[in-house]
Design an enzyme around this catalytic site. Structure first.
Site, short mmCIF file in Angstrom:
data_model
loop_
_atom_site.label_atom_id
_atom_site.label_comp_id
_atom_site.label_asym_id
_atom_site.label_seq_id
_atom_site.Cartn_x
_atom_site.Cartn_y
_atom_site.Cartn_z
N GLY B 150 0.83 -1.20 0.00
CA GLY B 150 0.00 0.00 0.00
C GLY B 150 0.86 1.24 0.00
N CYS B 151 0.34 2.31 -0.62
CA CYS B 151 1.16 3.51 -0.81
C CYS B 151 1.51 4.18 0.51
CB CYS B 151 0.47 4.48 -1.76
SG CYS B 151 -1.22 4.92 -1.32
N ASN B 152 0.54 4.33 1.40
CA ASN B 152 0.83 4.95 2.69
C ASN B 152 1.79 4.09 3.50
OD1 ASN B 152 -1.04 7.11 2.31
ND2 ASN B 152 -2.71 5.70 2.80
N VAL B 153 1.61 2.79 3.37
CA VAL B 153 2.46 1.84 4.08
C VAL B 153 3.91 2.01 3.67
CG1 VAL B 153 2.92 -0.60 4.45
CG2 VAL B 153 0.54 0.22 4.26
#
Lengths: 348, 348, 348, 348
Positions: B150-153
């Site tokens: 995931g991008c935020n991850v």
């Protein structure tokens, strides 16, 4: 009675917003506006949105020009307010939108501002809860000097003070990260404030505890709980002209329930006209508050992370500056606190 | 050798970005693009910016259409990848840009996604440091399944993992607040994603530990240090189409010096082509990374708050999704890791 | 006397803005708000910025609910106002913010709206100059039906009517190109209105004479000069939530001097509180007018191109819709025309 | 063969974009970058997005430093290129991204730039149709001096030239209004370019025929048709960092059909890799072209207004400046025209 008003530093964003709000206030009459580099110009040449001031000319910022008004709002670069206020005498109510008189601690001032301390004035954040059980509002009645808080400080302080006051969160290891608009930095000509640089982007500044708003947050939250406070504070510039969305978190005190947490904020703000706790599961948007003297707070308890998270939205130029100035002035003069101040945001 | 490629779910933002990057990659040839509601349309009718794909038509997303390609990128709603991948067989490298195969823990999956777990695939974050001293890159060589993070991850994990691995920060009580662009939420028709709502505004979502990226961050950072992790995670939607600026903070381990802290990140990323620690006092802007497979990290130690603050910028659609997918694919296939990927952002 | 007010279609952007302005108006009391899909919800659940309406609930949009108010504002999808107004009777002043009653010509209506014409109502653009020498204001006194103009129409009509009235520009071959914010398109869930699509971008729509505002512009400008009008009209969606910047140009009449041109506009707007011609060489910014019932006009004569160029800024939701509605209502009811309406924009 | 390259004025937006594109070009090697105020700094200190240039230092902009490179790109303030180019000699291909050598007419130069004319160089707009039936491309083969067009000029010229060349529109009374991003104005520290001023706003500049791009548009379109041209030109600054959306309109020649109109543009651009006429009813968005060397054109015939309307989208820094520079350089050197240039935009 209508009070005569002067605004010094009227050419900047804070000064402009004070004027915008004063124009809608029934008890104030702006007689004088002053500036430095723009003195001699039409006010509308500098603030083309303030059409109600057509014909008014910016004068020089001098004690002579400012003397004799009932209320003088100062929106000056820091370091400029103290000497000027001294010359205005006690008959005028002087409201400083700048930083000079916010900090009580001379050493905190000197550490963060690298200059001599000017003393502190009654602090213009009426809703701030105090360890005594009172609110800061009481300290503003009848005063003739007001120090308007920093905009980021207001967002973080309103977001966390109720929980510290009630003892449901720990006052140390606070962490606040704020999405802020560039108008908070004023009309300064700096490359990182250019539209080309900020559109489609975001960047942090004052990272790692160096921002001048840190000691002011510490002062407010120490005052709320009576205990030492530490805070990690990071503002992030984002592409919206105005507004602040502050995500302020604190460690949950062991054994405190989610209901206890919510009660602390409910108790603090239930009767406040300008500060509102949103219902459980609701969180504010910056646009809810634009142009309004409103601070909206959303609250969540993260059981897994053992943290309370508050999200506070406000308009940095209104509740963060000019609205706070007028609200505090209303209190000082014995006028209705809400007079001339809207709570409805301009959205979308 | 040129590899034949299919992209499923090509009509969304993630699928479109995979296609944009593939067009510049010398070893991949896109033979097939598929969609659901948009099947039958020209690809350029959906992605008007992908001029190099003029004439290509979106087909139905079925196993028959996708079978037989060397590489298949899946950019599908969650829950859709598992069964489809099973039908594609082991001969194809399947790269899942969605969430289905990221989490190792079935119970974490079930808690956050309220559905059955599909198992986990090799995780496509090559630069992630592991407790073993290795990096995740090693686990991607020669694989035929990849789960793209995931991008935020990615932003939070790259920002904090080196310090956890080196033991200079505490793995519990992490706090991350992210300014994120709306493209991370996809092309969904939701009122809060309308331009009218987001322009001039910002709002948080998934507040209080409910966001699905939480367990994935915990997984990565537990893997980096071998110890239990807790994190308070708050994404804030801001008005930039793409990009993430993650402010991720952690408690400083007692007795650790600022130099030790900096060394931990330097050591982790000194030889990385796509992840860079900026010099002391420098912090990244989102625009530095737009369109590029770059993550930039700024680092500060806040002695008063006893916290390490990292600020990580990346493009959610590139290093946060499509670029990570292609970088990991390069590794899996034995191609040069940087092939076809730019590190220069499109700025201003 | 305080007038009782209902707002139908209160859940949309136009309805919300009517409510925001009504809240600041001393002579109106909002008793009823209605909606369609959102009926039954708290108004603040839909318009989280309208804090002064806390506790008010959206009712169904039916004649029964709306009857009996002194003033009813309709902010409904087109085609919905006519039948509803008939049932409200003559005792209520009905103010239609939608398109249904703007066009006098049934054939123009049918061509552009592909539906039956509902007749026309007195047109709520008080400052519009008429061929007779009067202004449209006169036609609003004492009426009980008002058709509020389209927002783009207001910008182009105010920009060009004085020159047509005075005969200094030619009424044919007008060209208008407008930068417009997405709130003008309402809260519709359309892909091209998503923040991801509009941030960092701009695109035209209704190109080539197909936009429904064309016949309304033609109607107004024909009324100003008494001669046939043709206009090329192109709105361009740009990433600002509100506002219109209309660049409207016309062929200079042969032999007319630049001073004659300027006089035409000065004469038209010298005494207007809400429409202002800026000094020579000055041109307005959209932000000058946000939240205000102000239209600002800049004017230039391009001798080489033999064209007069006017640039008009206004807030599509205020002077373009809700402010015009209230201004016209003030006139109809015999209240001071400026009552409850600010002329200062919220800027920056 | 790899060509050695220097970029003078590398610290500005145009210079930065030339560098970004050169980094992806297989036949160019950037050996030297120069600046004025920033000389001595790391290039990445000024352009933090150009990570591939890490370690490169900005030198002084002097003939000594720039001499001896195969290609020298100049991105200097106007008035600075002529003398410098003279000292570089004929062995270097000099590509001027500034205005100095664009205008053939000395009197037009002197009228608009109030300074001495420096002569003109071969004009870097390869797709421009000429009255002769050729395209401007032919005039660039083998040259050692190139004048890169102005960004707004490129948008308007590509939008209208085919119709003028084919005689389907009238060359006089052209009207062009452009939505433009602030990066076109460079990194200048001006109040109206501040993010606070432009976010949520839009304003026109150079209104009434005073903009320096006017004579250059006239030159190009006169060249396309062989007849005198007049144009009303208004750029409108809008809140997107990059990009231009030009709405360019012209009077339809009497008796010409809509099909004839469309054919003119189809014929002009059918084989062009970087300029594309969109299908009937389709109009471009700026985001389609960001980062790409692409100009997209939508076309409509407004029968009622008797005007042809073209809408052209391009990235001012790529097809409007740096991409045009490299495309023209490719032609001059005999390289494939598309080498190193992407046609896919970075969207959303």
């Amino acid at each position: 009675m209508v009070y005569s008003v002067a605004v010094a530093g009227a050419s900047g964003y804070a000064g402009g917003e004070v004027l915008r709000l004063l124009s809608a206030h029934p008890e104030f009459e702006v007689r004088t506006v002053t500036a430095h580099a723009n003195a001699g110009q039409q006010l509308t040449a500098v603030h083309s949105h303030l059409r109600s001031y057509r014909g008014m000319v910016l004068q020089e910022t001098t004690p002579e020009v400012l003397k004799g008004h009932d209320v003088v709002f100062l929106a000056l670069p820091h370091g400029k307010s103290g000497a000027l206020a001294d010359e205005l005498g006690d008959a005028s109510l002087v409201v400083d939108c700048g930083a000079d008189h916010r900090l009580v601690s001379a050493s905190a001032w000197e550490t963060f501002y690298k200059s001599e301390h000017h003393g502190s004035w009654p602090y213009g954040l009426p809703e701030l809860v105090l360890a005594s059980g009172a609110k800061q509002r009481e300290n503003l009645v009848g005063v003739n000097r007001i120090a308007v808080p920093g905009c980021n400080v207001t967002a973080v302080s309103l977001g966390l003070a109720p929980g510290i006051r009630a003892g449901v969160i720990q006052p140390t290891d606070l962490v606040a990260v704020l999405a802020v608009g560039p108008s908070g930095a004023g009309k300064t000509l700096r490359t990182d404030l250019l539209a080309s640089e900020l559109l489609g982007s975001a960047h942090a500044y004052g990272v790692g505890g160096t921002h001048r708003h840190v000691p002011e947050i510490v002062q407010n939250l120490t005052g709320a709980g009576g205990e030492a406070v530490t805070v990690s504070f990071t503002p992030v510039l984002v592409p919206m002209a105005r507004g602040i969305l502050a995500t302020s978190t604190a460690r949950l005190q062991p054994g405190v329930s989610a209901a206890d947490v919510r009660s602390a904020w409910e108790l603090a703000y239930a009767d406040e006209p300008f500060v509102e706790l949103l219902p459980e599961g609701s969180f504010p948007a910056v646009s809810d508050t634009i142009g309004a003297n409103t601070a909206l707070i959303g609250l969540a308890v993260d059981e897994a992370a053992e943290r309370v998270v508050t999200v506070t939205a406000l308009d940095n130029l209104v509740k963060g500056t000019a609205g706070a100035a007028i609200q505090s002035t209303n209190i000082a003069l014995g006028l209705p606190e809400q007079l001339g101040l809207s709570i409805d945001g301009v959205a979308p």
